[in-house]
Design an enzyme around this catalytic site. Structure first.
Site, PDB file in Angstrom:
ATOM      1  N   HIS A  11      22.684  34.493  -3.499  1.00 54.81           N
ATOM      2  CA  HIS A  11      22.123  35.858  -3.497  1.00 54.81           C
ATOM      3  C   HIS A  11      20.777  35.838  -4.196  1.00 54.81           C
ATOM      4  CE1 HIS A  11      21.597  40.103  -4.452  1.00 54.81           C
ATOM      5  NE2 HIS A  11      22.599  40.393  -3.637  1.00 54.81           N
ATOM      6  N   CYS A  36      19.818  39.401   1.095  1.00 53.83           N
ATOM      7  CA  CYS A  36      19.944  40.751   0.536  1.00 53.83           C
ATOM      8  C   CYS A  36      18.611  41.468   0.695  1.00 53.83           C
ATOM      9  CB  CYS A  36      20.365  40.716  -0.926  1.00 53.83           C
ATOM     10  SG  CYS A  36      20.555  42.386  -1.611  1.00 53.83           S
ATOM     11  N   HIS A  92      23.174  41.473   3.325  1.00 57.66           N
ATOM     12  CA  HIS A  92      23.290  42.772   2.661  1.00 57.66           C
ATOM     13  C   HIS A  92      22.191  43.664   3.233  1.00 57.66           C
ATOM     14  CE1 HIS A  92      25.326  41.168  -1.294  1.00 57.66           C
ATOM     15  NE2 HIS A  92      26.033  40.932  -0.213  1.00 57.66           N
ATOM     16  N   ASP A 118      26.027  47.129   1.167  1.00 56.96           N
ATOM     17  CA  ASP A 118      25.751  46.909  -0.245  1.00 56.96           C
ATOM     18  C   ASP A 118      25.914  48.221  -1.009  1.00 56.96           C
ATOM     19  OD1 ASP A 118      25.244  45.342  -2.438  1.00 56.96           O
ATOM     20  OD2 ASP A 118      23.122  45.099  -2.073  1.00 56.96           O
ATOM     21  N   HIS A 119      24.917  48.657  -1.740  1.00 56.85           N
ATOM     22  CA  HIS A 119      25.026  49.882  -2.535  1.00 56.85           C
ATOM     23  C   HIS A 119      24.804  51.117  -1.655  1.00 56.85           C
ATOM     24  CE1 HIS A 119      23.349  47.109  -5.906  1.00 56.85           C
ATOM     25  NE2 HIS A 119      24.627  46.883  -5.686  1.00 56.85           N
ATOM     26  N   TYR A 154      28.660  51.557  -6.134  1.00 59.48           N
ATOM     27  CA  TYR A 154      29.692  51.319  -5.130  1.00 59.48           C
ATOM     28  C   TYR A 154      30.517  52.578  -4.862  1.00 59.48           C
ATOM     29  CZ  TYR A 154      28.348  46.468  -5.338  1.00 59.48           C
ATOM     30  OH  TYR A 154      27.619  45.309  -5.262  1.00 59.48           O
TER      31      TYR A 154
END
Length: 399
Positions: A240, A278, A305, A348-349, A365
């Site tokens: 990542h 990501c 991501h 992801d978020h 999350y």
């Protein structure tokens, strides 16, 4: 792309039954109850895998099998820890799980200063303020020499903050930077630690004298050591990017940009050594052209991501709408669908919205915010798939 969701195990407030209803196909999770550095047994892996499969989904990606700090800074027990890591990789493979998202970030997994920064629409997002982070570094952590590492413009803002920050504000900053963003991902700091700042200083001290070049060599050592196991058991490691993608707290960062990614892929030039792309982490750095990076590294990307960041004129950044920001998720989906339409992807978020903040979810999350993002991204994928002549299926619906 396979639509996946990061789930924190059987105690997660978001249940697998909920995820099945919103079209999730694969689960991204870990054995969060196993201490860092211990072997993941087949029995524990199988129990969680079968539980996930009982809901009609599969365990798609491990995020993460943590790389212990001692491996990162080359402590005396790193070889023993690497042997345990290899045993866990073998056990995961024997249970049919082959993709590992991990990171090589020293001490901090990811960093934000505000976990509920207001958006214009009334929802909130994660936010990184250079001035607030520098205040934490210089005035709370009191790291030696920190003042000299920050630009004068940032230190001028720190001086203003000194006049307004309260003890409650200081506590919130500590919680946001080194507690609430770390403990739930098997990090070094747990939410019940009594003296997190002191513990954090001790962790930073482990990296005294460790340069970017040395950290790179430690990563090369780790990857070279595990590649035979990865080849034998069909395991794909995907690192990542550093989040944020620039040096912080005097710590070296080695996965921040094109040059960094190219280095680690060439340093261990093996298809089992790959990238978690990501888009959120990479787009938080103004130096990164995210679409260009996706085009260049799609063939070594094993996990994606999909999120995006917006950078303000002063360098601060916030997590943006999944249809906005710097990352251009529409073009990224085109790139990755052409390269490998079976790639696992998670949004992801997400925003905190519509009561998410009252339900005790982990920072970043949320359920409704991520569900909203997943709906946006599913629409992108369906449109791109039609462009490319790829059949798009939404599980759980009559065709």
């Amino acid at each position: 792309m396979e639509r996946t969701w990061r789930w924190f195990g059987k105690n997660d407030k978001i249940t697998l039954a909920m995820l099945k209803q919103i079209g999730v196909e694969g689960i991204v999770t870990a054995l969060h109850d196993v201490p860092n550095g211990e072997v993941w047994t087949r029995e524990k892996i199988r129990d969680l895998r079968e539980y996930i499969e009982s809901y009609g989904m599969r365990w798609s990606v491990v995020e993460s099998l943590p790389v212990c700090e001692s491996i990162k800074y080359a402590g005396p027990d790193r070889d023993e820890l690497i042997e345990r890591y290899k045993e866990s990789l073998k056990n995961l493979s024997l249970e049919g799980i082959h993709t590992i998202c991990y990171n090589f970030m020293p001490v901090l997994d990811w960093a934000r200063t505000d976990l509920d920064h207001p958006n214009p629409n009334g929802a909130t997002n994660l936010y990184f303020s250079h001035a607030q982070f520098a205040y934490f570094d210089c005035c709370i952590l009191k790291r030696e020499g920190a003042e000299k590492e920050w630009p004068e413009s940032v230190m001028a803002e720190v001086e203003k903050l000194k006049a307004t920050m309260t003890p409650e504000d200081d506590h919130r900053l500590v919680e946001n930077i080194i507690v609430k963003t770390q403990g739930f991902v098997s990090g070094n700091i747990k939410e019940d630690d009594e003296h997190p700042v002191e513990l954090f200083r001790e962790l930073l001290n482990l990296y005294k004298g460790i340069t970017k070049e040395q950290l790179r060599e430690n990563m090369r050592y780790f990857l070279n050591a595990i590649m035979p196991t990865c080849e034998e058991y069909g395991m794909f490691m995907c690192v990542h990017p550093d989040d944020p993608p620039f040096p912080i707290l005097g710590l070296p960062r080695i996965v921040t940009c094109d040059e960094d990614i190219e280095w680690f892929l060439k340093a261990v030039d093996n298809p089992h050594n790959g990238l978690t792309f990501c888009a959120g982490s990479l787009s938080a750095g103004a130096h990164n052209d995210v679409v260009e990076l996706a085009n260049k590294y799609a063939d070594r990307t094993w996990f994606v991501h999909l999120r995006s960041c917006h950078i303000f004129p002063n360098g601060d950044f916030t997590e943006a709408s999944h249809l906005g920001g710097r990352a251009d998720l529409i073009e990224l989906v085109r790139i990755f669908e052409k390269a490998n339409p079976q790639l696992p992807m998670r949004v992801d978020h997400g925003m905190t919205m519509l009561g998410d903040d009252e339900r005790g979810y982990n920072a970043g999350y949320s359920f409704l915010g991520r569900m909203f993002a997943l709906g946006q991204v599913q629409g992108i994928i369906a449109t791109v798939d039609r462009e490319l002549g790829i059949e798009f299926k939404q599980p759980g619906f009559y065709e």
